[in-house]
Scaffold this active site. Structure first.
Site, short mmCIF file in Angstrom:
data_model
loop_
_atom_site.label_atom_id
_atom_site.label_comp_id
_atom_site.label_asym_id
_atom_site.label_seq_id
_atom_site.Cartn_x
_atom_site.Cartn_y
_atom_site.Cartn_z
N TYR A 1 -41.13 31.02 0.99
CA TYR A 1 -42.35 30.99 0.18
C TYR A 1 -43.53 30.33 0.89
CZ TYR A 1 -39.29 32.37 -3.62
OH TYR A 1 -38.40 33.05 -4.41
N HIS B 1 -32.71 25.69 -5.50
CA HIS B 1 -32.13 26.17 -4.25
C HIS B 1 -31.23 25.10 -3.64
CE1 HIS B 1 -35.60 29.25 -3.49
NE2 HIS B 1 -34.65 29.73 -4.28
N HIS C 1 -38.46 38.72 -11.42
CA HIS C 1 -38.34 37.79 -10.30
C HIS C 1 -39.69 37.57 -9.61
CE1 HIS C 1 -35.08 35.52 -8.62
NE2 HIS C 1 -35.50 35.72 -7.40
N ARG D 1 -34.99 32.16 -13.12
CA ARG D 1 -34.39 33.45 -12.82
C ARG D 1 -34.22 34.22 -14.12
NH1 ARG D 1 -31.20 29.66 -9.82
NH2 ARG D 1 -31.37 29.94 -7.55
N ARG E 1 -41.08 34.29 -10.54
CA ARG E 1 -40.48 33.17 -9.79
C ARG E 1 -41.10 33.07 -8.40
NH1 ARG E 1 -35.70 30.03 -9.67
NH2 ARG E 1 -34.53 30.06 -7.71
N LYS F 1 -27.39 29.04 -10.68
CA LYS F 1 -26.30 29.61 -9.90
C LYS F 1 -25.26 28.55 -9.55
CE LYS F 1 -28.65 33.49 -7.62
NZ LYS F 1 -29.05 34.08 -6.31
#
Length: 303
Positions: A277, A268, A242, A149, A245, A173
């Site tokens: 994706y 994730h 992004h 990210r 990514r 995150k």
């Protein structure tokens, strides 16, 4: 509806403005949405707000959907109807909220924008001839190599990068840390940048990527540099960090189909986030099907 019923909308907007202190923009949006509901009621012969029931609110949502209104806008109108009916109940105008449990159609998930392998190759194929281009090459290669990210990349410190082991430690995150591999092109580009970085007269000791003044790069600065290189390389599309990514995840899935592995690399928490994706190219899927499915394979003729 008669003027008395219509006046309830004005009272509600006044309540929003003076009691709940919403902005003028928000109050105007509520008024617009409720005027649409009022028009629907008049066409259906509903003469009082108290006569509006759950079935009719569902019919209102369906009519809005049939007219082409976006699901998000329908949801906003239903939200206005729920809040309005709460106000009517408080004022003793009605005894129930007919908009409860009415949901708008699901919004279609927007597929992430990606670059195909040829576009990515063209973007990364620029010559390194000064400190700035050396740094930018390392940034772009690392983005694509490891699927970072933007915030993760600008937050990288030197002690997080292990070129010998070809890995980078990423603080993602929610404070979650993960280790991701670095591809050989990114390793080479990073090594060249770190050599250049060591020779800079001013530098923030911890940051991997910094600007001319020696301070850690900001996310905005990286966005601008990515867009500049996309234009220089003649891609003809807007490229943002992004997108690397997205492309990283899509290209990995196309070649490996290992959804769990890609989930780990992207950091994730929920695999449903990674599943977006899986929008593989139809021709790619068709080739896989033709090669693998017993009913699809052509029988070889006996010579």
């Amino acid at each position: 509806m008669n003027s008395e019923q219509s006046a309830w909308i004005d009272r509600f907007v006044s309540h929003l403005t003076h009691e709940r202190r919403v902005s003028a923009h928000t109050a105007a949006a509520y008024r617009r949405d409720l005027r649409m509901l009022l028009g629907f009621c008049e066409r259906r012969g509903i003469h009082e707000w108290s006569a509006l029931d759950n079935f009719q609110v569902r019919a209102f949502a369906a009519a809005e959907h049939s007219s082409g209104l976006a699901p998000r806008s329908i949801q906003r109108r239903l939200s206005a109807a729920r809040t309005f009916n709460e106000f009517l109940m408080r004022e003793g105008c009605c005894t129930h909220n007919p908009a409860l449990d009415v949901r708008a159609p699901k919004t279609k998930k927007r597929l992430p924008s990606t670059l195909d392998a040829d576009q990515m190759g063209r973007l990364l194929a620029f010559r390194v001839d000064d400190t700035l281009s050396t740094r930018d090459k390392a940034i772009l290669e690392l983005f694509y190599s490891s699927g970072l990210r933007l915030a993760e990349l600008v937050g990288l410190d030197l002690n997080a990068v292990d070129l010998k082991d070809r890995t980078v430690r990423v603080d993602g995150k929610g404070g979650k840390t993960r280790i991701v591999p670095i591809g050989r092109f990114a390793v080479s580009a990073l090594q060249k940048w770190l050599d250049e970085r060591a020779a800079l007269p001013k530098r923030e000791d911890a940051a991997v990527f910094m600007g001319r003044g020696g301070r850690r790069l900001t996310p905005r600065a990286v966005q601008l540099r990515v867009n500049i290189w996309a234009r220089r390389q003649g891609l003809g599309v807007h490229v943002h960090p992004h997108m690397f990514r997205h492309s990283f995840a899509t290209h990995l899935l196309e070649s490996s189909s290992d959804l769990r592995g890609v989930q780990e690399l992207l950091g994730h928490a929920d695999i449903s986030t990674t599943q977006i994706y899986t929008h593989l190219d139809f021709q790619h899927l068709a080739k896989v099907y033709d090669a693998a499915h017993p009913r699809a394979r052509r029988r070889q003729r006996n010579a």
